[in-house]
Design a protein around this motif. Structure first.
Motif, PDB file in Angstrom:
ATOM      1  N   LEU A 487       0.744  -1.151   0.111  1.00  0.00           N
ATOM      2  CA  LEU A 487       0.012   0.098  -0.017  1.00  0.00           C
ATOM      3  C   LEU A 487       0.814   1.269   0.092  1.00  0.00           C
ATOM      4  CD1 LEU A 487      -2.553  -0.955   2.804  1.00  0.00           C
ATOM      5  CD2 LEU A 487      -2.778  -1.128   0.168  1.00  0.00           C
ATOM      6  N   VAL A 488       0.429   2.366  -0.593  1.00  0.00           N
ATOM      7  CA  VAL A 488       0.864   3.789  -0.702  1.00  0.00           C
ATOM      8  C   VAL A 488      -0.199   4.650  -0.382  1.00  0.00           C
ATOM      9  CG1 VAL A 488       2.942   3.107  -1.884  1.00  0.00           C
ATOM     10  CG2 VAL A 488       0.927   3.920  -3.071  1.00  0.00           C
ATOM     11  N   PRO A 489       0.068   5.906   0.082  1.00  0.00           N
ATOM     12  CA  PRO A 489      -0.936   6.770   0.119  1.00  0.00           C
ATOM     13  C   PRO A 489      -1.640   7.235  -0.867  1.00  0.00           C
ATOM     14  CG  PRO A 489       1.027   7.313   1.728  1.00  0.00           C
ATOM     15  CD  PRO A 489       1.495   6.260   0.630  1.00  0.00           C
ATOM     16  N   ILE A 490      -2.779   7.599  -1.139  1.00  0.00           N
ATOM     17  CA  ILE A 490      -3.053   8.369  -2.261  1.00  0.00           C
ATOM     18  C   ILE A 490      -2.393   9.390  -2.643  1.00  0.00           C
ATOM     19  CG2 ILE A 490      -5.086   9.636  -3.212  1.00  0.00           C
ATOM     20  CD1 ILE A 490      -7.016   8.003  -1.484  1.00  0.00           C
ATOM     21  N   MET A 491      -1.700  10.022  -1.770  1.00  0.00           N
ATOM     22  CA  MET A 491      -0.766  11.373  -2.253  1.00  0.00           C
ATOM     23  C   MET A 491       0.624  10.739  -2.374  1.00  0.00           C
ATOM     24  SD  MET A 491      -2.533  14.317  -1.929  1.00  0.00           S
ATOM     25  CE  MET A 491      -1.244  15.389  -1.678  1.00  0.00           C
ATOM     26  N   THR A 492       0.614   9.978  -3.639  1.00  0.00           N
ATOM     27  CA  THR A 492       1.815   9.391  -3.930  1.00  0.00           C
ATOM     28  C   THR A 492       1.918   9.774  -5.564  1.00  0.00           C
ATOM     29  OG1 THR A 492       1.721   7.370  -2.574  1.00  0.00           O
ATOM     30  CG2 THR A 492       2.949   7.143  -4.677  1.00  0.00           C
ATOM     31  N   ASN A 493       3.079  10.025  -5.995  1.00  0.00           N
ATOM     32  CA  ASN A 493       3.178  10.570  -7.657  1.00  0.00           C
ATOM     33  C   ASN A 493       2.552   9.412  -8.230  1.00  0.00           C
ATOM     34  OD1 ASN A 493       5.228  10.078  -9.922  1.00  0.00           O
ATOM     35  ND2 ASN A 493       4.330  12.030  -9.887  1.00  0.00           N
ATOM     36  N   SER A 494       1.859   9.736  -9.322  1.00  0.00           N
ATOM     37  CA  SER A 494       1.232   8.670 -10.442  1.00  0.00           C
ATOM     38  C   SER A 494       2.247   7.641 -10.744  1.00  0.00           C
ATOM     39  CB  SER A 494       0.971   9.489 -11.728  1.00  0.00           C
ATOM     40  OG  SER A 494      -0.150  10.335 -11.209  1.00  0.00           O
ATOM     41  N   GLU A 495       3.562   7.730 -11.229  1.00  0.00           N
ATOM     42  CA  GLU A 495       4.323   6.681 -11.767  1.00  0.00           C
ATOM     43  C   GLU A 495       4.741   5.802 -10.489  1.00  0.00           C
ATOM     44  OE1 GLU A 495       4.641   5.810 -14.656  1.00  0.00           O
ATOM     45  OE2 GLU A 495       4.578   7.779 -15.767  1.00  0.00           O
TER      46      GLU A 495
END
Length: 776
Positions: A487-495
């Motif tokens: 999992l990563v936060p929604i606020m993560t760079n698209s790539e």
């Protein structure tokens, strides 16, 4: 639930009930303001989330001439770009996006792609693995100023820097041209967001063409130049402008594109023009080019050429489709008082689904989104069928969508609703990000998440019980249960997003639905969401602008929500650990002593007591009556004159309000709650009473503000509760609902024995036709 000794009514006693027994939790920081996590407001972007008084953005106008080589699957083009520097900065160079370089043999996308091979690999999969053999990418043949002088330029993978002969000052414009060509990718082999699909049965292709010309990168007040490399996942940051585009194609092709067709008399037949006229007032879509006409064109394959000219104002991109195989239908719709064309282009392989549903889905989307955001400002919206049952891709006024029935014309429910859903989604992208123009290269959720949320609302308006694939909180539970390593936060760079679909689409859409239904409420949320869209229509918003706009327009502090849902990866998992039951001790012997006796009589006898009653025939006292004293005949439940006198003395000193409370018969419960997941959430409690009625109480997320791990909540009712349930309507995405009951209530699961089956969706329509002998 536990029932505790009846308590005495006293002012100090009530205060004690509400006090937490543990020291204040340091995790109260979950309710701190986002503070430095958001950029400092300034004259460009205000603290309210609205554009500031000195907000600015660049503009780029395009004049493009291009030709489609149908035999060699190639596009050759030339464009003139007029770039307006509306910034306060002096620019020494410009950056352009070369997205087709994704398919270049030296592409970083190919070099950084990871994966493994299995023992069995399909030819299509191997074509994708070996796609570096495809001669893709832009061939830039010239970059010149308006006088025809060569401009020095440097190509850096999917970006091109053009050096200016002299700095471009604020308020100035620069005119230059680029000439280019590239080979179109075969989407069945190489995939991609655009390309061609080949139909061997008639030796023809359909073309869905996008990212097909060098486009200006965005320069704004937040990032400066947005020139992050395009690796395939992070989509596009683009500048608004006006377009004039001339497309030369085989003269039997039908072309759909962004903008208005300017030369319809030169490219359409009189019959097609007449049918378009009929479509202006028709209740249902009118077929402009029918299947028979498209099939005839497939057979003849004209060798002539024809140029279609389109113009579009204030759009951020331009895309188009072209084929002699297209069926074309259209309907002129009323959208918020404006006349807008809804159109569809599709080969015969798309019917009967496309003819029945596509254009109607376009119209429905425009109406649904317009009432929630801004009135659709463009003259048309097009849905184009693309390869198989794939997903879709979006551009201003035109989108490419999957969804194809079986060869016999039947289809599964999954295919039908999947097709309608993808059309709603891709047409919806006209609003996010084509109008509310977010930076997709940096933040996928700002277009995919907001759009998926609006898609869910539009689908529910399409058909009652529509099987939406996201939006409902319970649908995100399996993702929220995932290992935190994935999992990563929604606020993560698209790539860099892991599990891209759930993270960029499902989780933000679910979060917004929870905001609307549970945290803010529908009416206030809808007002705020529309305010955000109105503020940032035809502008470049960033996450802080959305967060601040929603708080500003609702008057609700949502920093805890953004922190948990968008900056964190914790799930909601609240457990109802225990319930203690209390009643007020009225001290009235006429009331309390019968209750005490009934309570004593109701307690079950222990196993020892039961066996003693059978096996101990006589006790010592039974055989020796002289051992009896006062207490052997004392009845503690007998009401005595002294009891009454004591109560009368107590009662006469009470105020009318205190007497009313004593006589109320209220039932008090202490609910002990534990936050096992870490994500803060409102607490929703359903109470089922012994008389068969029920009640719902909702407590805001701030109930956790002094202790985000464990809390106790005292509630009272006027009748006894037999069952407590947390989140009874699955509003919070709680990942473990088995501990939401008190008393505990096991949740039944069912398992099925099966043999290995195909993953192909069931097609009851086909089965029914087989059974009736009607299959084609």
């Amino acid at each position: 639930m536990k029932r505790f000794t009846i308590f005495c009514l006293a002012l100090g006693c009530i205060t004690g009930l509400y006090a937490q027994t543990k020291e204040i939790d340091p995790a109260y920081s979950k309710f701190e303001q986002l503070g430095t996590a958001l950029p400092t407001p300034n004259n460009y972007r205000s603290a309210s989330g609205a554009p500031g008084p000195q907000y600015w953005q660049q503009r780029a106008d395009y004049d493009i001439k291009a030709e489609l080589d149908d035999n060699n699957h190639r596009i050759t083009g030339a464009e003139t770009i007029t770039y307006y520097n509306n910034s306060p900065d002096e620019l020494g160079y410009l950056w352009l996006q070369l997205d087709q370089n994704l398919f270049d043999k030296e592409s970083n996308t190919l070099k950084t792609q990871t994966g493994t091979l299995n023992n069995s690999v399909s030819f299509n999969a191997m074509s994708f693995v070996t796609r570096s053999q495809f001669d893709g990418g832009f061939k830039i043949t010239a970059v010149k100023d308006k006088s025809g002088n060569n401009l020095t330029h440097i190509i850096n993978k999917t970006m091109m820097r053009v050096n200016l002969p002299q700095p471009l000052r604020p308020g100035q414009k620069f005119i230059f041209s680029v000439e280019w060509n590239y080979n179109i990718n075969d989407m069945q082999k190489i995939r991609g967001r655009s390309g061609y699909e080949y139909f061997p049965a008639d030796d023809n292709c359909t073309y869905t063409i996008a990212q097909w010309f060098p486009r200006m990168a965005v320069y704004d007040d937040v990032w400066g130049w947005q020139h992050k490399q395009f690796l395939g996942q992070g989509e596009f940051a683009l500048t608004f402008g006006n377009y004039k585009v001339a497309l030369t194609v085989p003269d039997d092709h039908i072309v759909g594109a962004t903008g208005n067709l300017m030369n319809e008399k030169q490219v359409l037949t009189s019959t097609q023009i007449q049918r378009l006229k009929e479509a202006e007032t028709a209740k249902n879509p009118v077929v402009i080019v029918n299947q028979q006409e498209a099939t005839e064109a497939e057979k003849k394959k004209s060798t002539g050429k024809k140029t279609w000219i389109f113009q579009a104002e204030n759009v951020r991109d331009f895309a188009w489709c072209s084929s002699r195989r297209y069926i074309w239908d259209a309907k002129l719709c009323d959208v918020e008082g404006a006349k807008v064309w809804a159109m569809s282009y599709y080969p015969k392989e798309g019917n009967p689904l496309w003819g029945q549903y596509s254009t109607r889905a376009v119209e429905h989307t425009l109406k649904s989104y317009s009432k929630r955001t801004v009135a659709y400002p463009y003259p048309k919206a097009i849905s184009v069928h693309w390869i198989g049952n794939g997903g879709g891709m979006e551009y201003p006024m035109i989108c490419f969508n999957g969804g194809r029935p079986e060869a016999d014309g039947t289809y599964s429910a999954q295919t039908k609703y999947g097709m309608i859903g993808v059309i709603i989604h891709e047409v919806g992208h006209n609003f996010f990000p084509m109008i509310v123009n977010s930076d997709e290269r940096q933040w996928s959720w700002m277009d995919e998440g907001l759009n998926s949320f609006c898609q869910y609302l539009a689908e529910q308006e399409w058909e009652r019980g529509y099987p939406s694939w996201n939006g409902e909180p319970y649908q995100i539970v399996s993702y929220m249960r995932s290992s935190k390593e994935t999992l990563v936060p929604i606020m993560t760079n698209s790539e860099q997003v892991l599990q891209f679909g759930p993270n960029a689409y499902d989780k933000p859409a679910t979060a917004l639905n929870i905001l609307r239904e549970t945290v803010i409420g529908r009416e206030l949320f809808d007002i705020a969401f529309k305010e955000y869209a109105t503020r940032w229509a035809f502008k470049h918003p960033h996450p802080a602008d959305f967060f601040r706009s929603m708080e500003d327009a609702t008057g609700v502090d949502l920093d805890w929500f953004w922190r948990g849902w968008f900056y964190g990866i914790d799930p909601v998992e609240v457990s109802l650990e225990d319930v203690n039951y209390y009643k007020i001790n009225s001290q009235n012997p006429d009331v309390e002593k019968p209750l005490a006796k009934a309570d004593a009589d109701s307690k079950p006898k222990t196993i020892s007591q039961q066996r003693n009653a059978e096996q101990i025939k006589k006790t010592l006292v039974d055989d020796n009556p002289e051992l009896n004293d006062f207490y052997n005949s004392y009845n503690p439940y007998q009401i005595t004159p002294e009891d009454k006198a004591q109560f009368d003395s107590y009662y006469k000193n009470l105020t009318p309000e205190e007497k009313k409370l004593i006589e109320s018969g209220l039932h008090f419960y202490t609910l002990k709650l534990k936050n096992n997941g870490g994500l803060i959430s409102p607490v929703i409690v359903k109470m089922e009473f012994e008389d068969g009625t029920e009640k719902i109480e909702t407590y805001p997320a701030e109930i956790w503000r002094l202790n985000s791990k464990e809390i106790s909540k005292v509630i009272f009712t006027d009748k006894p509760v037999k069952q407590f349930t947390l989140d009874p309507y699955l509003q919070t995405a709680d990942i473990d609902t088995e501990n939401n009951y008190f008393p505990r209530k096991p949740e039944a699961s069912r398992f099925q024995l099966f043999k290995q089956q195909s993953n192909r969706p069931k097609n009851p329509m086909q089965q029914a036709q087989k059974a009736s002998g009607q299959q084609k």
